[in-house]
Enzyme design. Structure first.
Site, PDB file in Angstrom:
ATOM      1  N   CYS A 190      59.365  83.075  12.642  1.00  0.00           N
ATOM      2  CA  CYS A 190      60.464  82.409  13.348  1.00  0.00           C
ATOM      3  C   CYS A 190      60.209  80.939  13.624  1.00  0.00           C
ATOM      4  O   CYS A 190      61.110  80.116  13.583  1.00  0.00           O
ATOM      5  CB  CYS A 190      60.721  83.132  14.653  1.00  0.00           C
ATOM      6  SG  CYS A 190      59.220  83.289  15.633  1.00  0.00           S
TER       7      CYS A 190
ATOM      8  N   GLU B  18      64.054  85.765  22.111  1.00  0.00           N
ATOM      9  CA  GLU B  18      63.167  85.073  21.167  1.00  0.00           C
ATOM     10  C   GLU B  18      63.888  85.071  19.826  1.00  0.00           C
ATOM     11  O   GLU B  18      63.899  86.071  19.116  1.00  0.00           O
ATOM     12  CB  GLU B  18      61.840  85.830  21.052  1.00  0.00           C
ATOM     13  CG  GLU B  18      60.970  85.730  22.272  1.00  0.00           C
ATOM     14  CD  GLU B  18      60.400  84.342  22.490  1.00  0.00           C
ATOM     15  OE1 GLU B  18      60.558  83.474  21.608  1.00  0.00           O
ATOM     16  OE2 GLU B  18      59.821  84.117  23.558  1.00  0.00           O
TER      17      GLU B  18
ATOM     18  N   ASN C 270      59.128  91.199  11.376  1.00  0.00           N
ATOM     19  CA  ASN C 270      58.032  90.417  10.784  1.00  0.00           C
ATOM     20  C   ASN C 270      56.672  90.651  11.447  1.00  0.00           C
ATOM     21  O   ASN C 270      55.651  90.527  10.793  1.00  0.00           O
ATOM     22  CB  ASN C 270      58.392  88.925  10.755  1.00  0.00           C
ATOM     23  CG  ASN C 270      58.725  88.377  12.109  1.00  0.00           C
ATOM     24  OD1 ASN C 270      58.964  89.117  13.059  1.00  0.00           O
ATOM     25  ND2 ASN C 270      58.730  87.063  12.222  1.00  0.00           N
TER      26      ASN C 270
HETATM   27  P1  NAD Z   1      68.062  90.829  13.597  1.00  0.00           P
HETATM   28  O1  NAD Z   1      68.703  89.928  14.576  1.00  0.00           O
HETATM   29  O2  NAD Z   1      68.840  91.282  12.434  1.00  0.00           O
HETATM   30  O3  NAD Z   1      67.563  92.159  14.328  1.00  0.00           O
HETATM   31  C1  NAD Z   1      66.666  92.125  15.424  1.00  0.00           C
HETATM   32  C2  NAD Z   1      66.720  93.449  16.151  1.00  0.00           C
HETATM   33  O4  NAD Z   1      67.962  93.547  16.849  1.00  0.00           O
HETATM   34  C3  NAD Z   1      66.631  94.676  15.264  1.00  0.00           C
HETATM   35  O5  NAD Z   1      65.796  95.635  15.892  1.00  0.00           O
HETATM   36  C4  NAD Z   1      68.078  95.159  15.208  1.00  0.00           C
HETATM   37  O6  NAD Z   1      68.204  96.547  14.969  1.00  0.00           O
HETATM   38  C5  NAD Z   1      68.558  94.812  16.596  1.00  0.00           C
HETATM   39  N1  NAD Z   1      70.004  94.652  16.759  1.00  0.00           N
HETATM   40  C6  NAD Z   1      70.904  94.226  15.843  1.00  0.00           C
HETATM   41  N2  NAD Z   1      72.140  94.188  16.391  1.00  0.00           N
HETATM   42  C7  NAD Z   1      72.030  94.582  17.677  1.00  0.00           C
HETATM   43  C8  NAD Z   1      72.952  94.740  18.762  1.00  0.00           C
HETATM   44  N3  NAD Z   1      74.248  94.471  18.621  1.00  0.00           N
HETATM   45  N4  NAD Z   1      72.477  95.161  19.956  1.00  0.00           N
HETATM   46  C9  NAD Z   1      71.158  95.415  20.125  1.00  0.00           C
HETATM   47  N5  NAD Z   1      70.235  95.291  19.126  1.00  0.00           N
HETATM   48  C10 NAD Z   1      70.661  94.881  17.918  1.00  0.00           C
HETATM   49  O7  NAD Z   1      66.716  90.082  13.161  1.00  0.00           O
HETATM   50  P2  NAD Z   1      65.687  90.486  12.024  1.00  0.00           P
HETATM   51  O8  NAD Z   1      66.328  90.258  10.698  1.00  0.00           O
HETATM   52  O9  NAD Z   1      65.089  91.812  12.329  1.00  0.00           O
HETATM   53  O10 NAD Z   1      64.539  89.397  12.266  1.00  0.00           O
HETATM   54  C11 NAD Z   1      64.607  88.107  11.776  1.00  0.00           C
HETATM   55  C12 NAD Z   1      65.070  87.153  12.850  1.00  0.00           C
HETATM   56  O11 NAD Z   1      64.247  87.258  13.994  1.00  0.00           O
HETATM   57  C13 NAD Z   1      64.969  85.698  12.419  1.00  0.00           C
HETATM   58  O12 NAD Z   1      66.107  84.989  12.839  1.00  0.00           O
HETATM   59  C14 NAD Z   1      63.747  85.203  13.140  1.00  0.00           C
HETATM   60  O13 NAD Z   1      63.704  83.821  13.364  1.00  0.00           O
HETATM   61  C15 NAD Z   1      63.803  85.972  14.405  1.00  0.00           C
HETATM   62  N6  NAD Z   1      62.473  86.055  15.027  1.00  0.00           N
HETATM   63  C16 NAD Z   1      62.239  85.374  16.190  1.00  0.00           C
HETATM   64  C17 NAD Z   1      60.985  85.407  16.783  1.00  0.00           C
HETATM   65  C18 NAD Z   1      60.690  84.647  18.058  1.00  0.00           C
HETATM   66  O14 NAD Z   1      59.728  84.983  18.741  1.00  0.00           O
HETATM   67  N7  NAD Z   1      61.451  83.635  18.422  1.00  0.00           N
HETATM   68  C19 NAD Z   1      59.966  86.165  16.201  1.00  0.00           C
HETATM   69  C20 NAD Z   1      60.238  86.863  15.018  1.00  0.00           C
HETATM   70  C21 NAD Z   1      61.507  86.805  14.448  1.00  0.00           C
END
Ligand code: NAD
Length: 485
Positions: free
Chosen positions: A285, A251, A154
């Site tokens: 998020c 995060e 995002n």
């Molecule tokens: P996601 O959890 O699907 O993926 C996040 C990242 O993790 C991606 O780069 C993905 O390739 C990687 N990943 C996935 N499985 C992994 C593993 N087993 N080991 C290591 N890396 C792995 O999330 P998304 O769909 O990309 O983003 C949306 C989510 O992110 C929502 O839940 C949102 O709330 C959260 N988010 C949190 C914040 C914050 O600062 N708290 C900010 C933005 C988004």
């Protein structure tokens, strides 16, 4: 003429672009049209190895430089980012589909803020002196080593900088893996850092799906992992990092409450609810997606909200007038539409929108549900789309208990004119980031992060330094050493 969106190569390692076409191709899709605008290749084991070697080799020399020298490079990078804000914003819009109206004021600019802030702070990082009679202890603030950053889709530029800037300021090296959905922007951050004078190997970008992230997290050369992503991914990454006893910042997601009391300024509360639900098409998020509105003002709130939503300009995200763009992907749109179906089926009332928009691209209307109850799926699960749930309340103690009745704890907000109530309410929130008569501000000067399942650690502010450095204690004896025998 359209901007060149195909990057020079998929990865950026040891100061330059590198390619390995043996990696699985990842198509980059412009969410406004569904068009493929670039293809990158997931990192192969050989690419991952190159990145780890480069990061490991470069780190000690960087940590040995003075904080002033490190900081100067980061601040120069901030200036370059600001100079190129227009082009970086266009690229961010291609990567994410977010309107240029947003990207031009939020993404590269907040990345530059982080580079500037931590660049300025680098020279101030010190240990302390502890006098113990004649003897004394001093502490050295030292880097952790190699830090891996893993991003969500995002805010690709912002996340790349929010993790990179404090890590580099503290003397670490970085390997950043962007989300596979938005691989383009972090490469530009790497390019800019090198142009600003960052020695090769200190900020590397490798592409790939979760398995590439997982390979980095488990490598013994990695000392710290900072993930921005969903709670399920966070659980896996945290567990894998724990196996190697590595430092983490998590995060993660949220289902944050926003409470609007009967004495609130309704116009401001509606603005807060719009910012906290529909900015970036709801893909934020910290969004306050459970909006608890006092029953005395509920109808007035919903009426004004619907009027304001009718003013949203949905369309071409490159048009500066557009204020609501597409969802990042078809998959994310389908997830949000699926939740809207569940909301209807479980008896919530649609007050506004909720339909997909026909045509190219992944467009849907913003959606407001009223008469939502605490047990409904749309009030319990993170949707990560433009779906607001409005719940009624009458009593402060009751609404506080309901607001906190969730596994998440990222953010929370309150709208009221009653000063003491505002502070009492935020003190009671189980959340890492709270807002009084505002929503979703995230200045680099303030700590940002979650409690409960929403995360561990803090980004931004002085607090981030604690998560990218460690202290070594040094005991200095001034007299003789006494031993028992
Ligand atoms: P996601 O959890 O699907 O993926 C996040 C990242 O993790 C991606 O780069 C993905 O390739 C990687 N990943 C996935 N499985 C992994 C593993 N087993 N080991 C290591 N890396 C792995 O999330 P998304 O769909 O990309 O983003 C949306 C989510 O992110 C929502 O839940 C949102 O709330 C959260 N988010 C949190 C914040 C914050 O600062 N708290 C900010 C933005 C988004």
């Amino acid at each position: 003429m359209r901007m060149q969106t195909q990057p020079t190569a998929s990865h950026f390692i040891n100061g330059k672009y590198v390619e390995d076409t043996a990696g699985t191709p990842i198509e980059v899709i412009y969410p406004a049209t569904g068009e493929v605008i670039a293809t990158v290749h997931a990192a192969t084991p050989a690419i991952i190895e190159q990145a780890l070697e480069a990061a490991k080799t470069a780190q000690a020399g960087w940590a040995a430089m003075s904080g002033t020298e490190r900081g100067r490079i980061l601040r120069r990078a901030a200036d370059i980012m600001r100079d190129r804000n227009h082009d970086l914003s266009i690229l961010e819009t291609f990567d994410t589909g977010k309107p240029y109206q947003e990207t031009s004021v939020v993404d590269a600019t907040s990345g530059a803020d982080a580079l500037e802030y931590f660049g300025g702070m680098a020279a101030t990082l010190t240990g302390e002196h502890i006098q113990l009679g004649e003897d004394w202890v001093y502490t050295r603030r030292e880097a952790l080593g190699v830090c891996v950053g893993i991003g969500a889709w995002n805010y690709p530029t912002q996340i790349a900088c929010w993790k990179g800037a404090p890590a580099l300021a503290c003397g670490n090296s970085v390997i950043f893996k962007p989300s596979e959905t938005t691989p383009l922007c972090a490469l530009k951050v790497a390019e800019i850092l090198v142009e600003a004078g960052l020695p090769a190997g200190l900020y590397n970008v490798v592409q790939g799906l979760g398995e590439v992230g997982a390979a980095l997290v488990t490598d013994p050369r990695v000392d710290k992992v900072s993930l921005t992503g969903s709670v399920p991914t966070g659980r896996k990454v945290y567990a894998a990092a724990a196996e190697g006893m590595k430092h983490v910042t998590m995060e993660l997601g949220g289902k944050s409450p926003m409470i609007v009391f009967e004495d609130a300024d309704i116009e401001n509360a509606v603005s807060g609810a719009i910012l906290g639900n529909f900015y970036s098409s709801g893909q934020v998020c910290s969004n306050g997606t459970r909006v608890f509105v006092h029953k005395d003002i509920k109808e007035a709130f919903l009426t004004r909200l619907s009027e304001r939503l009718a003013d949203a300009k949905i369309g071409d995200p490159m048009d500066p007038e557009t204020s609501f763009g597409p969802m990042v992907s078809k998959q994310q749109m389908d997830i949000a539409l699926g939740y809207i179906e569940k909301g209807r089926a479980e008896g919530a009332r649609i007050v506004y929108g909720g339909e997909a928009i026909e045509g190219d691209g992944f467009y849907m209307q913003p959606c407001v549900f009223a008469d939502v109850t605490d047990d409904m799926t749309i009030a319990r699960e993170e949707i990560f789309g433009p779906v607001m749930a409005v719940l009624d309340f009458e009593d402060e103690a009751d609404v506080m208990a309901r607001a906190n009745d969730t596994e998440f704890g990222l953010a929370a907000g309150v709208f009221t004119r009653d000063l003491t109530r505002a502070h009492r309410v935020v003190a009671g929130f189980e959340a890492g980031t709270c807002f009084i008569n505002s929503y979703n501000d995230a200045p680099v000067e303030a700590p940002f992060g979650g409690v409960k399942a929403s995360g561990v650690g803090r980004e931004n502010s002085k607090a981030a330094i604690e998560h990218y450095s460690q202290v070594k204690s040094v005991y200095v004896r001034m007299g003789d050493v006494e031993a028992p025998f």
